[in-house]
Scaffold this motif. Sequence first.
Motif, PDB file in Angstrom:
ATOM      1  N   TYR A  86       7.127  -1.724  -3.521  1.00 50.29           N
ATOM      2  CA  TYR A  86       7.663  -1.976  -2.188  1.00 50.29           C
ATOM      3  C   TYR A  86       7.177  -0.921  -1.202  1.00 50.29           C
ATOM      4  N   TYR A 134       8.737   0.564   2.509  1.00 52.65           N
ATOM      5  CA  TYR A 134       9.815   0.586   3.486  1.00 52.65           C
ATOM      6  C   TYR A 134       9.415   1.529   4.606  1.00 52.65           C
ATOM      7  N   GLN A 173      11.004   3.939   8.030  1.00 48.58           N
ATOM      8  CA  GLN A 173      12.162   4.484   8.729  1.00 48.58           C
ATOM      9  C   GLN A 173      11.687   5.146  10.012  1.00 48.58           C
ATOM     10  N   VAL A 216      16.583   2.725   7.088  1.00 46.33           N
ATOM     11  CA  VAL A 216      15.390   2.372   6.331  1.00 46.33           C
ATOM     12  C   VAL A 216      15.241   0.845   6.331  1.00 46.33           C
ATOM     13  N   MET A 274       8.527   7.288   9.115  1.00 44.20           N
ATOM     14  CA  MET A 274       8.389   7.694   7.716  1.00 44.20           C
ATOM     15  C   MET A 274       8.193   6.416   6.906  1.00 44.20           C
ATOM     16  N   PHE A 307       8.024   4.817   3.139  1.00 36.70           N
ATOM     17  CA  PHE A 307       8.423   5.067   1.758  1.00 36.70           C
ATOM     18  C   PHE A 307       7.864   3.983   0.849  1.00 36.70           C
ATOM     19  N   PHE A 335      12.366   5.737  -5.194  1.00 37.97           N
ATOM     20  CA  PHE A 335      11.585   5.927  -3.976  1.00 37.97           C
ATOM     21  C   PHE A 335      10.711   7.173  -4.081  1.00 37.97           C
ATOM     22  N   SER A 371       8.654  10.300  -1.975  1.00 33.19           N
ATOM     23  CA  SER A 371       9.162  11.270  -1.000  1.00 33.19           C
ATOM     24  C   SER A 371       8.703  10.980   0.417  1.00 33.19           C
ATOM     25  N   ARG A 424       5.080  10.861   6.400  1.00 36.18           N
ATOM     26  CA  ARG A 424       5.453  10.852   7.824  1.00 36.18           C
ATOM     27  C   ARG A 424       4.195  10.579   8.642  1.00 36.18           C
TER      28      ARG A 424
END
Lengths: 114, 109
Positions: free
Chosen positions: A33, A35, A37, A43, A89, A91, A105, A107, A110
């Motif tokens: 996946y 994701y 944010q 998120v 960010m 993920f 997840f 880390s 960014r």
Amino acid sequence: EPEVTQTPSHQVTQMGQEVILRCVPISNHLYFYWYRQILGQKVEFLVSFYNNEISEKSEIFDDQFSVERPDGSNFTLKIRSTKLEDSAMYFCASREQGISIGYTFGSGTRLTVV
Amino acid sequence: GIQVEQSPPDLILQEGANSTLRCNFSDSVNNLQWFHQNPWGQLINLFYIPSGTKQNGRLSATTVATERYSLLYISSSQTTDSGVYFCAGIIQGAQKLVFGQGTRLTINP
């Protein structure tokens, strides 16, 4: 404990440039996946990937985004022509077969678009 | 409607205090997880807790699936507990996690 590894940890890019975010999921995991944010927000799901194809994607995941599993270990997210609003960010996550286990997840990377 | 809702949005405590964070989730959401996002932005798995109670040191979590809520307890808070705590659940029929808005916890020395 097995980890999901993401590189780079921070990337700065100019608007309009292509970026590739890299992830190495846990080796025996089958579902992958991405994701996102945005700073200060929750998120959000981008895309899920299983059996070498996209299984689900969100409205955010438009034509400028693509994912790939180029070999047996890496899982990449490409943004073709970055926009300022892509700053966030990102993920990567993975999980095993079966729903009865949680997601792991990475880390995060960014991404800053200037 | 709101699928995963967390409260309170912000919580400020002194070191040593105990705290309870709440997560309400809708009928379409299951398989709750709790995460801690540290000041560097990393998401740390705390608990996968679809139902029942789990404990890990000073942290514990309880999910009452029939009543659609989960609680995260932090005892004897330390400054390193500061950050944002997210709960997330899996949408039924899908393979994706949906996150709540988070609770920002600040532990002052």
